[in-house]
Design a protein around this motif. Structure first.
Motif, short mmCIF file in Angstrom:
data_model
loop_
_atom_site.label_atom_id
_atom_site.label_comp_id
_atom_site.label_asym_id
_atom_site.label_seq_id
_atom_site.Cartn_x
_atom_site.Cartn_y
_atom_site.Cartn_z
N SER A 78 11.69 7.47 2.75
CA SER A 78 10.63 6.49 2.98
C SER A 78 9.55 6.43 1.90
N PRO A 79 9.16 7.55 1.26
CA PRO A 79 8.13 7.41 0.22
C PRO A 79 8.59 6.54 -0.95
N ILE A 80 9.84 6.72 -1.37
CA ILE A 80 10.35 5.92 -2.49
C ILE A 80 10.46 4.45 -2.08
N LEU A 81 10.99 4.20 -0.89
CA LEU A 81 11.12 2.82 -0.42
C LEU A 81 9.74 2.18 -0.22
N SER A 82 8.78 2.96 0.23
CA SER A 82 7.44 2.44 0.43
C SER A 82 6.78 2.08 -0.89
N LYS A 93 10.55 -7.26 4.56
CA LYS A 93 12.00 -7.18 4.42
C LYS A 93 12.51 -5.81 4.83
N PHE A 94 11.80 -4.76 4.43
CA PHE A 94 12.20 -3.41 4.81
C PHE A 94 12.08 -3.21 6.32
N SER A 135 11.52 2.00 10.13
CA SER A 135 10.84 0.73 10.43
C SER A 135 9.38 0.97 10.78
N ILE A 136 9.11 2.10 11.45
CA ILE A 136 7.74 2.41 11.86
C ILE A 136 6.82 2.60 10.64
N VAL A 137 7.38 3.13 9.53
CA VAL A 137 6.58 3.30 8.31
C VAL A 137 5.97 1.97 7.90
N PHE A 138 6.80 0.95 7.82
CA PHE A 138 6.35 -0.36 7.34
C PHE A 138 5.54 -1.09 8.40
#
Length: 436
Positions: A78-82, A93-94, A135-138
């Protein structure tokens, strides 16, 4: 699009954002907490399960380790995707991708029929967990973009309240199917349970569309250059350096880590504790879980008001003290106590009172501690990673102590140590403009 006309602080925007809790919380309740753990115990209980070439005498420990693995994946990913999401302006989108991915994984639990198909149940559980928590991250990262600082406690609480109400509705529907399968032409309660997993996935991805239609696509108006993967990684490094410049924010992440070890592990393993350790009937467990959800609605609202009057830190400290009482209470319970189910109900009510409160308050407190920034997804990825690594530690400790002592009581008691440490760290934090 209409979503772009809604400005930060707009009630319609806040309500649309909060509605994702209505959509996704059915996973938390039906899959993580209620029906699936009971179904898993019923299918694998008293049996040696083979997974990855290993014979598991304690299937509940296997499930605990599987959840640890899923959280480790999320913590790494998640950190990289964020960072990429912030750099490219693609949080929406994420959010949409992981929502769809998770809901499909949940629906695939339908094919987990018996102990021979436990591998399907484990892998589907891992993928569903990855989809949900990613999904909760975003979703969380949108909070400072939809609500003003003074609105964020109530907005966060509103999301959890929506979630508890929606999840209780689907749980009740599922229970009717499971308890009266022949009434609906279903072959058995087991088949009805598997059908409920499909309903969870459809509910999650279906209602999520209301949120996705309203959220802004690119609030920061980012215009990514080429090689945005590397740029996303750079974004992550920059935010990490910034966090170290804010002592209160950094300290809160430490306190949140310690707190999450206890909270999330209890949420994940509570049903196993009741069915395996206390040997309660499935109906007792369901009643307790419903009680937790209903009381959690009241608790989230109560502590939201309490934080407005006395400050976030004080409200959080009160919830932590109550969580410690829950740990000591659970440790004192054993199956030999007369009417142990009633004691478990009481403990569930106490847990419910602080469950929604602690989740809502930690999210809004972190949001209010953030500096002026457009890198909300990256900042919230650190929040999410902190929580996921905490869950990895908590579930591993829980599973290990259960395997060594052949009792979950010591596993639960060990979590009180983490709550105490979190309380001590919170006592060292200084007040800020929006958090006291």
């Amino acid at each position: 699009m209409k979503s772009n006309t809604l400005k930060i602080g707009d009630k319609k925007l806040i309500n649309s954002w909060a509605f994702y809790d209505w959509a996704n919380s059915v996973y938390s309740l039906v899959i993580s907490t209620a029906i699936f753990p009971i179904y898993f115990s019923g299918v694998t209980g008293g049996k040696i399960v083979r997974f990855l070439g290993i014979d598991w005498e304690h299937p509940e420990s296997l499930y605990s380790y599987a959840m640890s693995f899923s959280f480790l994946i999320v913590a790494f990913m998640s950190p990289i995707l964020s960072g990429i999401a912030d750099y490219t302006g693609s949080k929406k989108k994420f959010l949409s991708f992981f929502c769809t991915f998770g809901s499909l994984a949940v629906m695939s639990l339908y094919f987990f029929k018996d102990s021979d198909t436990t591998w399907i149940g484990i892998w589907a559980s891992i993928f569903a967990s990855i989809g949900f928590w990613s999904s909760i991250v975003f979703y969380n990262a949108y909070l400072p973009e939809v609500a003003l600082p003074e609105q964020q406690d109530s907005a966060s609480a509103k999301g959890f309240i929506y979630g508890y109400i929606g999840s209780v509705i689907l749980l009740l529907i599922s229970l009717v199917l499971i308890m009266k399968p022949t009434l609906f032409g279903l072959e058995s309660s087991g088949y009805a349970s598997r059908l409920s997993f499909v309903l969870v996935g459809l509910w999650w991805v279906g209602f999520a569309q209301f949120t996705l239609r309203k959220l802004p696509k690119n609030a920061s108006h980012a215009k990514p250059e080429e090689n945005y993967f590397w740029k996303g990684y750079q974004e992550l490094k920059n935010v990490f350096k910034e966090i170290k410049q804010y002592p209160t924010l950094k300290g809160f992440l430490v306190a949140f880590f310690l707190l999450s070890v206890g909270v999330q592990t209890i949420i994940i393993m509570a049903a196993f504790f009741g069915t395996t350790e206390l040997e309660l009937e499935s109906t007792d467990m369901i009643v307790t879980i419903l009680l937790i959800q209903i009381v959690a609605i009241v608790g989230a609202k109560f502590f939201s008001k309490l934080s407005e009057k006395y400050g976030n830190f004080k409200a959080l400290k009160i919830t932590i003290l109550i969580w410690m009482l829950v740990c000591f209470g659970a440790f004192s319970l054993h199956k030999g106590i007369p009417n142990v189910g009633y004691y478990f109900y009481s403990l569930g009510g106490l847990l419910g009172f602080v469950l929604g409160a602690v989740q809502s308050l930690t999210r809004s407190t972190y949001s209010k501690l953030l500096p002026e920034t457009e890198d909300h997804a990256t900042y919230f990825s650190f929040y999410d990673v902190t929580e996921k690594i905490a869950i990895v530690m908590g579930t591993l400790v829980y599973g290990f102590l259960n395997a060594v002592t052949d009792s979950m009581q010591w596993s639960v008691l060990s979590l009180a140590i983490f709550f105490l440490a979190s309380l001590l760290v919170l006592n060292t934090l200084k007040r800020t403009k929006y958090v006291s």
